[in-house]
Enzyme design. Structure first.
Site, PDB file in Angstrom:
ATOM      1  N   ASP A   1      33.506  42.256  95.142  1.00  0.00           N
ATOM      2  CA  ASP A   1      33.452  43.672  95.513  1.00  0.00           C
ATOM      3  C   ASP A   1      32.459  44.396  94.631  1.00  0.00           C
ATOM      4  O   ASP A   1      32.351  44.102  93.450  1.00  0.00           O
ATOM      5  CB  ASP A   1      34.834  44.320  95.316  1.00  0.00           C
TER       6      ASP A   1
ATOM      7  N   ARG B   1      27.851  28.423  93.117  1.00  0.00           N
ATOM      8  CA  ARG B   1      28.776  29.307  93.828  1.00  0.00           C
ATOM      9  C   ARG B   1      28.104  30.588  94.316  1.00  0.00           C
ATOM     10  O   ARG B   1      28.685  31.335  95.112  1.00  0.00           O
ATOM     11  CB  ARG B   1      30.025  29.616  92.989  1.00  0.00           C
TER      12      ARG B   1
ATOM     13  N   GLU C   1      19.252  15.027  67.701  1.00  0.00           N
ATOM     14  CA  GLU C   1      18.966  16.309  67.037  1.00  0.00           C
ATOM     15  C   GLU C   1      18.092  17.204  67.905  1.00  0.00           C
ATOM     16  O   GLU C   1      17.953  18.405  67.643  1.00  0.00           O
ATOM     17  CB  GLU C   1      18.267  16.078  65.689  1.00  0.00           C
TER      18      GLU C   1
ATOM     19  N   PRO D   1      19.990  25.263  72.363  1.00  0.00           N
ATOM     20  CA  PRO D   1      20.521  26.462  71.697  1.00  0.00           C
ATOM     21  C   PRO D   1      19.444  27.522  71.444  1.00  0.00           C
ATOM     22  O   PRO D   1      19.762  28.677  71.206  1.00  0.00           O
ATOM     23  CB  PRO D   1      21.077  25.937  70.366  1.00  0.00           C
TER      24      PRO D   1
HETATM   25  N1  4GX Z   1      23.226  25.519  75.224  1.00  0.00           N
HETATM   26  N2  4GX Z   1      22.714  21.503  72.827  1.00  0.00           N
HETATM   27  C1  4GX Z   1      20.751  20.180  73.516  1.00  0.00           C
HETATM   28  C2  4GX Z   1      19.686  18.661  71.923  1.00  0.00           C
HETATM   29  C3  4GX Z   1      18.449  19.481  71.975  1.00  0.00           C
HETATM   30  C4  4GX Z   1      18.049  20.311  70.926  1.00  0.00           C
HETATM   31  C5  4GX Z   1      16.873  21.016  71.026  1.00  0.00           C
HETATM   32  C6  4GX Z   1      16.560  20.066  73.173  1.00  0.00           C
HETATM   33  C7  4GX Z   1      16.100  20.865  72.145  1.00  0.00           C
HETATM   34  C8  4GX Z   1      23.109  23.678  74.004  1.00  0.00           C
HETATM   35  C9  4GX Z   1      23.628  24.996  74.081  1.00  0.00           C
HETATM   36  C10 4GX Z   1      23.296  22.746  72.884  1.00  0.00           C
HETATM   37  C11 4GX Z   1      22.793  20.741  71.590  1.00  0.00           C
HETATM   38  C12 4GX Z   1      22.063  20.802  73.925  1.00  0.00           C
HETATM   39  C13 4GX Z   1      21.462  20.152  71.214  1.00  0.00           C
HETATM   40  N3  4GX Z   1      17.696  19.372  73.086  1.00  0.00           N
HETATM   41  N4  4GX Z   1      22.412  23.484  75.116  1.00  0.00           N
HETATM   42  N5  4GX Z   1      20.898  19.371  72.311  1.00  0.00           N
HETATM   43  N6  4GX Z   1      24.383  25.601  73.160  1.00  0.00           N
HETATM   44  O1  4GX Z   1      23.991  23.101  71.965  1.00  0.00           O
HETATM   45  O2  4GX Z   1      22.481  24.596  75.861  1.00  0.00           O
END
Ligand code: 4GX
Length: 251
Positions: A168, A153, A115, A88
Site C-alpha cells: 500500500d 519479489r 580475505e 563490505p
Molecule cells: N555484504 N563479505 C565478500 C570476500 C570479499 C572481500 C572483498 C570481495 C572483496 C559482505 C557483506 C561480506 C565478506 C563477502 C568478505 N570479496 N558481502 N567477502 N557484508 O561481508 O556483502
C-alpha cells in the site's frame, strides 16, 4: 531477470533456487538463474582459486585469472547483465536499490571468499559493489542470496496480487502493521477487535496507525528520513496528546 552467480560453492544455491517465491519466479519464467563454479576456470590439475597475499599477512586472496575468466563466461551467456560484487566496501543495499536492480535485464553476482579478491578485478570488470550490511561474512554467497531474494519479489508478476497488495502506498518506508490469524485468542492475548469487525475503513485506519507508531517505537530513524502526510501527523499528535494527558494526571 537472468541471474548468474559466480562462486566456488555453487551447491549452496541448489536449495535456494528450489523453494518459495524464488522457485515460483523460476517456474513461471519471470526469472532464469544459474551458478558458475569459478573453480572450473582455474588452471592446472588442482584448479587452485586462491593464493598468498603479496606483502604477507594472514589469509588468502582470490586469484584474478579464474575469476576474470568466469566473469567473461557469464557476460557471454548474459551480455545485457549488470555485474555486481558482494563486498563490505560496497554501497549499502536497501529496498530502493532492490527496486532499481529489479528493472535490470540480468545480474551477474560475484561472490568472493577468503580475505577478498585481487584488487585488479574490482576496477573494470565490476559495474557495482554492494554491501548487505556492516558485518563480515565468510563469503559473498549469503549476501548474493539476500539481494536475489529481495529483488525477485519486486519483479512484476512474481508476487500474486494478494501478496503485492501489501505494498500500500501509505506503507512505504514504514514497518508493517501487526498481522493476526486464527485462533482468536492465543496465550491469553486476543486479536484486536477491529480486525474482526468487517469495517474495512476502520481496519485500514488501524493498520495505518499501528504501522506509524510501531515505526516510531522500533525504528525512529526511518521516520527521520521520511516525510509525513497530514493524516500521519494527526496520528502522531493524537498519541502525543494521549501521552501528555497521562503525564499530567500523574504529576
Ligand atoms: N555484504 N563479505 C565478500 C570476500 C570479499 C572481500 C572483498 C570481495 C572483496 C559482505 C557483506 C561480506 C565478506 C563477502 C568478505 N570479496 N558481502 N567477502 N557484508 O561481508 O556483502
Amino acid at each position: 531477470m537472468d541471474y548468474t552467480v559466480l562462486t566456488i560453492f555453487p551447491e549452496l544455491f541448489d536449495a535456494f533456487w528450489a523453494h518459495g517465491i524464488v522457485r515460483r519466479a523460476l517456474t513461471q519464467g519471470q526469472v532464469t538463474a544459474g551458478a558458475i563454479n569459478i573453480r572450473d576456470y582455474a588452471a592446472g590439475r588442482h584448479k587452485v582459486t586462491d593464493d598468498r597475499p603479496y606483502g604477507g599477512g594472514a589469509g588468502m586472496v582470490m586469484k584474478p585469472e579464474p575469476l576474470a575468466a568466469a566473469i567473461d563466461a557469464a557476460r557471454e551467456k548474459s551480455p545485457e547483465a549488470m555485474t555486481v560484487m558482494l563486498t563490505p566496501q560496497g554501497r549499502k543495499f536497501d529496498q530502493a536499490m532492490a527496486g532499481e536492480l529489479s528493472r535490470e535485464g540480468g545480474l551477474i553476482l560475484v561472490c568472493g571468499r577468503y580475505e577478498g579478491v585481487d584488487e585488479r578485478i574490482c576496477g573494470d570488470q565490476i559495474d557495482l559493489e554492494i554491501s548487505i550490511g556492516d558485518y563480515v561474512l565468510t563469503g559473498g554467497e549469503v549476501a548474493a542470496m539476500a539481494v536475489i531474494d529481495a529483488v525477485t519479489r519486486l519483479i512484476p508478476g512474481v508476487l500474486g496480487n494478494a501478496d503485492s497488495a501489501r505494498q500500500d502506498s501509505f506503507a512505504q518506508d514504514l514497518l508493517e502493521h501487526g498481522h493476526y490469524t486464527r485462533p482468536p485468542s492465543f496465550n491469553n492475548e486476543s486479536v484486536p477487535q477491529v480486525l474482526l469487525s468487517g469495517n474495512h475503513s476502520a481496519i485500514e485506519q488501524w493498520r495505518r496507525e499501528y504501522s506509524l507508531v510501531k515505526t516510531f517505537l522500533k525504528r525512529p530513524d526511518l521516520l527521520e528520513e521520511r516525510s509525513l502526510d497530514e493524516t500521519e501527523l494527526e496520528i502522531l499528535k493524537k498519541w502525543r496528546n494521549d501521552i501528555e494527558s497521562i503525564i499530567r494526571s500523574k504529576s
